[in-house]
Design an enzyme around this catalytic site. Structure first.
Site, PDB file in Angstrom:
ATOM      1  N   GLU A  55      -3.831 -10.444  -0.102  1.00  0.00           N
ATOM      2  CA  GLU A  55      -4.690 -10.178   1.353  1.00  0.00           C
ATOM      3  C   GLU A  55      -6.208 -10.803   0.878  1.00  0.00           C
ATOM      4  O   GLU A  55      -6.591 -10.158  -0.198  1.00  0.00           O
ATOM      5  CB  GLU A  55      -4.645  -8.702   1.884  1.00  0.00           C
ATOM      6  CG  GLU A  55      -3.453  -8.627   2.503  1.00  0.00           C
ATOM      7  CD  GLU A  55      -3.481  -7.213   3.070  1.00  0.00           C
ATOM      8  OE1 GLU A  55      -4.503  -6.592   3.206  1.00  0.00           O
ATOM      9  OE2 GLU A  55      -2.265  -6.681   3.255  1.00  0.00           O
ATOM     10  N   GLU A  61       0.808  -1.322  -0.108  1.00  0.00           N
ATOM     11  CA  GLU A  61      -0.045   0.145  -0.048  1.00  0.00           C
ATOM     12  C   GLU A  61       0.858   1.371   0.042  1.00  0.00           C
ATOM     13  O   GLU A  61       0.637   2.088   0.966  1.00  0.00           O
ATOM     14  CB  GLU A  61      -0.957   0.073   1.221  1.00  0.00           C
ATOM     15  CG  GLU A  61      -2.061  -1.150   1.016  1.00  0.00           C
ATOM     16  CD  GLU A  61      -3.141  -1.131   1.967  1.00  0.00           C
ATOM     17  OE1 GLU A  61      -2.884  -0.912   3.045  1.00  0.00           O
ATOM     18  OE2 GLU A  61      -4.258  -1.304   1.603  1.00  0.00           O
TER      19      GLU A  61
HETATM   20  C1  GAL Z   1      -5.091  -3.903   3.923  1.00  0.00           C
HETATM   21  C2  GAL Z   1      -3.750  -3.658   4.569  1.00  0.00           C
HETATM   22  C3  GAL Z   1      -3.392  -4.253   5.850  1.00  0.00           C
HETATM   23  C4  GAL Z   1      -4.593  -4.078   6.551  1.00  0.00           C
HETATM   24  C5  GAL Z   1      -5.730  -4.656   6.167  1.00  0.00           C
HETATM   25  C6  GAL Z   1      -6.963  -4.217   6.932  1.00  0.00           C
HETATM   26  O1  GAL Z   1      -5.552  -2.900   3.213  1.00  0.00           O
HETATM   27  O2  GAL Z   1      -2.529  -4.104   3.724  1.00  0.00           O
HETATM   28  O3  GAL Z   1      -2.112  -3.920   6.443  1.00  0.00           O
HETATM   29  O4  GAL Z   1      -4.475  -2.965   7.094  1.00  0.00           O
HETATM   30  O5  GAL Z   1      -5.957  -3.805   5.077  1.00  0.00           O
HETATM   31  O6  GAL Z   1      -6.848  -4.785   8.132  1.00  0.00           O
END
Ligand code: GAL
Length: 992
Positions: free
Chosen positions: A489, A413
């Site tokens: 993620e 990010e």
């Molecule tokens: C993503 C980010 C993580 C965390 C997650 C939400 O966008 O990369 O670090 O913030 O969201 O828990």
């Protein structure tokens, strides 16, 4: 020396090399961990003299964070603070606030004799957050940054024989804080080890290991480049390899994979130093858009892991690291993304040894620039190029010898821009053997794999088929279409969730282009706090009085802060199982799939039992079942099984794939002492629970209008006032739950959160109005009522039909039919009845139940739930999520025997429920010693106090969990909409 608020490279440090870890060398080293002198100042202008020994100062433990020095009781040096995306200071890079807590550290060390005459002396810092200046014997010699990266300083020319004074000044904020904006607690200080190292003359300055594997020939190839003296040799005794450094050796080897993490000792001998590395032979490649390890397609069933310990923050111990790795292995996780920085190097040793694929991520996140359209983002600013390239090259050089690393990640990010290209080029120049990953630029110009986060399952499916929406630039689009796809993620495990993991996993399996993904995230970062009265709890954002924070968003792990697996981790183990056993064919067969890429199933035994509740009726093993990698087969229960007479308990044929012993060489994670490891479970119901015969008894009305139905007593209005001698506080239709963190957010595809939709319809404030109550001609007591919340026309009409099982019997049947009225939104939370009984010690009530368990399950998180018979106290049925919310539902419950502390029993047998005309087994049962309103209001688990009542939900259905806290909401296949429902239960009593 540079200042903390400038964008410049470290000064006075040794340029990073491919330098194997401290412990791998036979050269001497001295740990400088332990008690240091410490003082905290409000600004970087501390005025503290680096020649001041700090006598009379406090002492602090290194490694550690100063904010946690007194945890869990005291916060002598400021408190931790949590923010996710936005910077907790004004955005004006490279400047940071004047109020910038700065720690002065002091300690002395003895320089071992002969170190500076025969070789050189180095100081090595493994991690200091965020910017620091090092002085030796009163003279500043280096400044550095890169909180999760090593810094080496050559002190040969400034160190003196005998005692030396080391002074380190560490600022909390620096220009580099702008590129370390990861979603975590802000915690400062020397939080990884400090070592004094001897670098002997003619030692190994640099050793770069390349160890590949050719699956066609079974040949491993090894090249170790050594910088330093001439004449260095490389040997692998086990393989008979003995070559000069820089020469390539080949041999027949067993390759390394996460399934079989085979390592060989590689010994690099220079005249002055010997280094022993544990190397694994493996090759990562991308062919036809498919991600391969050693030539075989591999699916990453991964988790994102931050470094975290509830007392120590990111200063994690080696025991914690091992605990994480073993927990991952024992829950079928095969991959880890080191979100969002290089982890402690020992963690990677453990991944090599135990077998986990690793995405090693650079220490870079600039997410806060999103607020302002990424204006001024360091990632697109030439002034930052050398700093960012320095970071990523330090990552690669520190970690490249680890076979577990299969992708380099440029960061998280951090938007897009020119420095992404610069970093990618630098990584490729150093290590052409691993693909490059970065999610922040969807055009994927600089990477080798297409990566996204939280893409919905629909979109993932399109990408799997290669028919995703095109990019504007045709050549970029064509290039990206050739790439494998990873969800770096997905499935946000905040609070109770994620739901829908099984749906994603099935899609990953379906399409070769999909290489799997990484659940967000492994650990809930709740910091332990002990209040004055001794109560310990897991603190989240705001609990330290931060004015600017992101609250509970830090509590989103598969394991609770103390590493207790949350129910979601049990689900992960079932979904990720490398051998899956799933019910198919209308419920009469099991499909057994070997999803290992390299292993057959010969290390597993397939064990079955035929069981009726607790009773095991027969058992056996499927001795002929052996599947090659990728193979699958259908299995049916034997036809000659002795079946019991059908009753309220289904009879299950349950098949388990069990590993009894470690495969000695390859599975150090396997713990014989922990007993057999159940890789996977599947089952078919060979007989279903029978529906209770229709009750025939008659209700009685007394002259005062009160009604008696078996042991159920009602007032003249039809209000249930007593059941089996126990006062009843409430019985009504319910459609609400204490919202989960996922319910509270709108998610990526709806405009409204489920919680707000429920509030709109007043579901959180439902109350009942009786419409009628009468005994029908055939003796049933029928109560009709309407349940609704304030201000809305929406509501539920309910018809409760009560009847004694037979005349003279105390046992009672209740049938409830529910009809929604009005215009309803996207979902409701649940549909069923709430029964509230007086019980002063409700959490001690013990319940023996038949259903899907043993853990809680929800309609989109149920792969782990196994039909059987279980016993819990009400206390044990609660999941103590860091942030309290709906939890504990047990599905498919056909029978539950409650034993109250006074020895009395209440037995429930549930007929199939109906939801929207569909029949479902039993009820979803929840039991709590407090109300859903109290659960909703609680900020922490210890706020919840039993209220003298037992709150029982008997639901026909509950809404799924989804992943809306970050990602998509509940999928249509698990969404509960307002619809007709029926619940049918028999209440019987037995004296204990
Ligand atoms: C993503 C980010 C993580 C965390 C997650 C939400 O966008 O990369 O670090 O913030 O969201 O828990």
């Amino acid at each position: 020396m540079t200042r903390h608020d400038t964008v410049s490279l470290p000064t006075g440090t040794v340029p990073a090399r491919f330098r194997p870890p401290t412990g791998s060398s036979d050269a001497a080293s001295v740990s400088l961990d332990g008690a240091w002198r410490f003082r905290l100042f409000p600004t970087p202008e501390t005025g503290a003299d680096p020649a001041d020994r700090g006598d009379g100062w406090d002492t602090i433990e290194v490694p550690g964070h100063w904010q946690l020095a007194g945890a869990p009781d005291a916060w002598p040096y400021g408190t931790p603070a949590y923010s996710n995306v936005l910077y907790p200071f004004p955005v004006e890079p490279p400047f940071v606030p004047d109020a910038n807590p700065t720690g002065e550290y002091r300690r002395t060390f003895e320089l071992p004799e002969g170190w500076t005459t025969g070789g050189r002396a180095y100081l090595r810092f493994e991690g200091v957050d965020s910017w620091f200046e090092v002085s030796l014997n009163g003279t500043p010699i280096a400044t550095s940054h890169g909180s999760r990266l090593p810094t080496e300083i050559d002190i040969t020319d400034v160190a003196v024989p005998g005692e030396n004074l080391l002074a380190v000044r560490v600022t909390q904020w620096s220009a580099l804080s702008y590129v370390e904006d990861q979603d975590q607690w802000w915690l400062s200080g020397i939080f990884r080890s400090v070592t004094l190292e001897h670098r002997p003359e003619a030692g190994v300055a640099h050793a770069r290991v390349l160890a590949g594997f050719d699956p066609l020939t079974g040949t491993g190839s090894l090249t170790v480049d050594v910088e330093g003296p001439t004449g260095a040799r490389v040997t692998v005794p086990e393989l008979g390899i003995d070559v000069a450094a820089g020469e390539t050796a080949t041999a027949n080897v067993e390759p390394w994979s996460a399934e079989r993490p085979r390592l060989y000792d590689v010994i690099v001998t220079a005249p002055g130093e010997t280094i022993t590395l544990r190397a694994g032979f493996r090759t990562v490649s991308i062919e036809d858009g498919v991600f391969l390890v050693n030539g075989a397609p591999v699916k990453l069933r991964g988790v994102n892991r931050h470094e975290f310990d509830p007392l120590r923050g990111r200063a994690v111990t080696t025991e914690r690291m091992l605990e994480d790795v073993l927990l991952m292995k024992r829950h079928n996780v095969n991959a880890v993304r080191t979100s969002h920085y290089p982890p402690h190097p020992h963690f990677l040793d453990l991944c090599d040894e135990h077998g986990l694929y690793v995405v090693d991520e650079n220490d870079l996140e600039t997410h806060g620039f999103i607020d302002g359209g990424w204006t001024g983002n360091p990632v697109d600013d030439p002034a930052w190029e050398e700093v960012l390239v320095d970071r990523v090259t330090r990552t690669v050089r520190r970690d490249a010898h680890h076979p577990s690393i299969i992708l380099w990640s440029l960061g998280n990010e951090a938007g897009s821009g020119r420095n992404v290209s610069a970093m990618a080029a630098a990584v490729r120049a150093l290590d052409p053997t691993r693909p490059v990953h970065y999610e922040g630029d969807w055009s994927s110009d600089d990477v080798d794999v297409y990566s996204r986060m939280y893409a919905t399952s629909e979109e993932t499916e399109l990408i799997g088929q290669g028919i995703e929406a095109p990019l504007a630039r045709a050549e970029a689009d064509a290039r990206r279409r050739q790439m494998p796809f990873v969800q770096c993620e997905y499935a946000h495990a905040m609070g109770n969730g994620p739901g829908g993991l099984g749906d994603y996993d099935a899609i990953f399996d379906r399409y070769p282009r999909l290489m799997g993904g990484f659940i967000w995230e492994w650990i809930d970062h709740g910091l332990t706090r002990r209040d004055a009265d001794g109560t310990e709890f897991a603190a989240y954002g705001g609990d330290f009085g931060e004015a600017f924070h992101d609250g509970t968003f830090i509590a989103d792990g598969l394991v609770l802060p103390d590493r207790t697996p949350a129910p979601s981790l049990i689900e992960v183990a079932a979904v990720f199982a490398p051998v899956r056993i799933d019910e198919v064919g209308g419920g009469d067969a099991l499909l057994v799939r070997n999803r290992y890429a390299f292993r057959d199933t010969s290390h597993l035994t397939f064990e079955w039992t035929l069981h009726h509740g607790d009773d095991v009726l027969s058992s056996g093993t499927l001795d002929d079942l052996r599947l090659a990698p990728g193979e699958e087969t259908l299995v049916r229960p034997p036809t000659d099984l002795p079946l019991p007479t059908a009753d309220h308990t289904p009879t299950w044929w349950t098949l388990r794939a069990v590993q009894h012993t470690a495969d000695a060489l390859d599975e150090p994670w396997f713990d014989d002492a922990a007993g057999p490891f159940v890789v996977s479970t599947g089952q078919v119901a060979v007989t279903l629970a029978v529906t209770q015969p229709v009750a025939t008894g008659r209700a009685h009305q007394a002259v005062d209008g009160t009604v008696t139905v078996g042991h159920a007593r009602f007032d003249a209005r039809g209000t249930l006032i007593e059941l089996h001698g126990r006062p009843v506080a409430e019985l009504r239709v319910d459609a609400w739950r204490a919202p989960t963190d996922n319910d509270r957010r709108e998610g990526s595809w709806t405009d409204l959160s489920d919680e707000s939709v429920w509030k709109e319809s007043g579901l959180h404030l439902l109350a009942e109005r009786k419409i009628s109550a009468e005994i029908t001609d055939d003796g049933a007591f029928v109560v009709t009522a309407r349940t609704a919340g304030p201000r809305t026309r929406n509501g539920f009409r309910a018809v409760y039909t009560w009847r004694p099982v037979a005349d003279g019997s105390d046992d009672v049947d209740l049938h409830v039919s529910i009809l929604p009225e009005g215009r309803w939104g996207q979902s409701i939370a649940r549909l069923g009845v709430l029964l509230v009984l007086d019980e002063p010690a409700a959490d001690d009530v013990e319940v023996r139940w038949h259903g899907l368990g043993p853990e809680e399950s929800y309609s989109d998180s149920r792969v782990a739930a196994v039909g059987g018979s279980y016993v819990h106290t009400v206390r044990e049925l609660q999941t103590r999520y860091t942030h309290p919310q709906e939890n504990g539902a047990r599905r498919g419950v056909t029978h539950a025997a409650l034993r109250f502390p006074d020895g009395s029993d209440l037995v429930l047998d549930a007929n199939p429920s109906r939801v929207g005309g569909r029949s479902v087994t039993g009820v979803e049962l929840s039991l709590r010693p407090w109300s859903d309103a109290a659960l909703d209001a609680a900020a922490h688990p210890h706020d919840l106090v039993p209220d003298g009542r037992l709150w029982m939900h008997l639901d026909a259905a509950q809404h799924g969990l989804g992943s809306a806290a970050c990602g998509p909401g509940v999928l249509p296949n698990a969404r509960l909409r307002a619809t007709t429902a029926e619940v049918s239960v028999r209440f019987a009593s037995r004296q204990g």
